[in-house]
Write a protein that holds these residues in place. Structure first.
Motif, mmCIF file in Angstrom:
data_model
loop_
_atom_site.group_PDB
_atom_site.id
_atom_site.type_symbol
_atom_site.label_atom_id
_atom_site.label_comp_id
_atom_site.label_asym_id
_atom_site.label_seq_id
_atom_site.Cartn_x
_atom_site.Cartn_y
_atom_site.Cartn_z
ATOM 1 N N GLU A 104 -23.183 49.550 0.978
ATOM 2 C CA GLU A 104 -22.198 48.834 1.783
ATOM 3 C C GLU A 104 -22.102 47.383 1.341
ATOM 4 O OE1 GLU A 104 -21.225 47.946 6.521
ATOM 5 O OE2 GLU A 104 -22.850 49.291 5.935
ATOM 6 N N GLY A 105 -20.885 46.899 1.195
ATOM 7 C CA GLY A 105 -20.662 45.508 0.806
ATOM 8 C C GLY A 105 -20.497 45.297 -0.687
ATOM 9 N N MET A 106 -20.813 46.293 -1.497
ATOM 10 C CA MET A 106 -20.677 46.173 -2.948
ATOM 11 C C MET A 106 -19.278 46.602 -3.369
ATOM 12 S SD MET A 106 -23.033 47.916 -5.967
ATOM 13 C CE MET A 106 -24.535 47.137 -5.352
ATOM 14 N N THR A 107 -18.720 45.924 -4.370
ATOM 15 C CA THR A 107 -17.420 46.308 -4.915
ATOM 16 C C THR A 107 -17.580 46.715 -6.374
ATOM 17 O OG1 THR A 107 -16.921 44.004 -5.509
ATOM 18 C CG2 THR A 107 -16.157 44.776 -3.363
ATOM 19 N N TRP A 108 -16.698 47.591 -6.819
ATOM 20 C CA TRP A 108 -16.875 48.181 -8.154
ATOM 21 C C TRP A 108 -16.743 47.163 -9.280
ATOM 22 C CZ3 TRP A 108 -13.908 49.413 -12.575
ATOM 23 C CH2 TRP A 108 -12.603 48.932 -12.577
ATOM 24 N N ASP A 109 -16.030 46.050 -9.031
ATOM 25 C CA ASP A 109 -15.875 45.032 -10.064
ATOM 26 C C ASP A 109 -16.962 43.962 -9.996
ATOM 27 O OD1 ASP A 109 -15.004 44.081 -7.645
ATOM 28 O OD2 ASP A 109 -13.207 43.100 -8.415
ATOM 29 N N ALA A 110 -17.944 44.172 -9.114
ATOM 30 C CA ALA A 110 -19.048 43.207 -9.004
ATOM 31 C C ALA A 110 -20.389 43.938 -8.869
ATOM 32 C CB ALA A 110 -18.816 42.283 -7.817
ATOM 33 N N ILE A 111 -20.527 45.063 -9.578
ATOM 34 C CA ILE A 111 -21.796 45.811 -9.562
ATOM 35 C C ILE A 111 -22.845 45.001 -10.310
ATOM 36 C CG2 ILE A 111 -22.942 47.942 -10.290
ATOM 37 C CD1 ILE A 111 -20.172 49.306 -10.162
ATOM 38 N N PRO A 112 -24.023 44.789 -9.733
ATOM 39 C CA PRO A 112 -25.056 44.012 -10.420
ATOM 40 C C PRO A 112 -25.388 44.596 -11.799
ATOM 41 C CG PRO A 112 -25.658 44.368 -8.129
ATOM 42 C CD PRO A 112 -24.464 45.226 -8.395
ATOM 43 N N GLN A 113 -25.647 43.735 -12.747
ATOM 44 C CA GLN A 113 -25.908 44.163 -14.119
ATOM 45 C C GLN A 113 -27.052 45.170 -14.240
ATOM 46 O OE1 GLN A 113 -23.856 43.049 -16.446
ATOM 47 N NE2 GLN A 113 -24.799 43.794 -18.332
ATOM 48 N N PRO A 114 -28.183 44.966 -13.555
ATOM 49 C CA PRO A 114 -29.273 45.950 -13.672
ATOM 50 C C PRO A 114 -28.859 47.347 -13.192
ATOM 51 C CG PRO A 114 -30.085 43.908 -12.731
ATOM 52 C CD PRO A 114 -28.594 43.801 -12.740
ATOM 53 N N LEU A 115 -28.014 47.417 -12.158
ATOM 54 C CA LEU A 115 -27.556 48.710 -11.666
ATOM 55 C C LEU A 115 -26.571 49.340 -12.650
ATOM 56 C CD1 LEU A 115 -27.556 50.841 -9.466
ATOM 57 C CD2 LEU A 115 -25.883 49.468 -8.193
ATOM 58 N N LEU A 116 -25.698 48.526 -13.243
ATOM 59 C CA LEU A 116 -24.806 49.025 -14.292
ATOM 60 C C LEU A 116 -25.609 49.619 -15.440
ATOM 61 C CD1 LEU A 116 -21.951 46.373 -14.748
ATOM 62 C CD2 LEU A 116 -21.689 48.761 -14.084
ATOM 63 N N THR A 117 -26.683 48.945 -15.801
ATOM 64 C CA THR A 117 -27.540 49.422 -16.901
ATOM 65 C C THR A 117 -28.151 50.767 -16.568
ATOM 66 O OG1 THR A 117 -28.032 47.153 -17.606
ATOM 67 C CG2 THR A 117 -29.549 48.879 -18.335
#
Length: 208
Positions: A55-68
């Motif tokens: 909740e509160g996260m947007t797809w264009d601002a996913i934290p880099q470690p989670l993207l990895t």
């Protein structure tokens, strides 16, 4: 069957999931949640990995470690991509996936935006960490959707009721303030400084 993973790259941990085969991938395309983000190796066959954003996260601002984490899981589950370095991973909101009738099972296109993420090489420490959290489940997608929509509607009703209550209280407060101002005006009429002051006898007569 759906494979679920837990990413501890963020706090609280995030859920990643993917279909066990292309048939399940087809189901996930149909039943993915609005807050899910889809990941896939660009121009190669790979698993369809989804991130269920907290909740509160947007797809264009996913934290880099989670993207990895998401990108490494996609790479590790691509037969060809797992053997290559310098891969490009595509990701986009799940509701941006476009499925047409002439497409093969598991194949998708996009309505609009997509983003790319570069993966230089496989990082075994990340893949191993995610694999330790893997849970395989049979998911009733239709029932899950019904439950999700029911919960979301209940939350919307609660928010609407709270907003209505606040509006009623605000209107009441304004009415009370308005009434108080009218009362003050009634009993605080300014005296004319040039008007003659009543004598004690006049006051007494008025009183009588």
């Amino acid at each position: 069957m759906v494979l679920f993973f837990t990413s501890s790259a963020v706090s609280p941990p995030a859920t990643l999931y993917m279909g066990k085969d292309k048939v399940e991938n087809e189901e996930l395309i149909k039943y993915a949640w609005p807050q899910d983000v889809w990941f896939h190796v660009d121009k190669l066959s790979s698993a369809h990995v989804y991130l269920r954003m907290p909740e509160g996260m947007t797809w264009d601002a996913i934290p880099q470690p989670l993207l990895t984490d998401c990108a490494q899981l996609v790479k590790a589950n691509s037969i060809e991509g797992n053997k290559k370095d310098d891969l490009t991973i595509i990701h986009t909101p799940a509701d941006n996936l476009k499925k047409q009738g002439n497409m093969a099972v598991g194949q998708v296109s996009f309505h609009s935006d997509k983003r790319v993420f570069h993966v230089p090489k496989r990082e075994n420490s990340i893949v191993n960490r995610l694999n330790k959290t893997k849970v395989e489940k049979v998911v009733d997608h239709e029932q899950e959707k019904i439950d999700r929509v029911k919960k979301e509607n209940a939350e919307k009703r609660t928010i609407a009721a709270q907003r209505k209550k606040e509006e009623v209280e605000l209107a009441k407060q304004r009415e009370e303030e308005k009434a108080a101002r009218s009362y003050d005006l009634l009993f605080n009429v300014e005296e004319d400084p040039d008007a003659p002051k009543p004598t004690g006898k006049a006051i007494e007569e008025d009183f009588m």
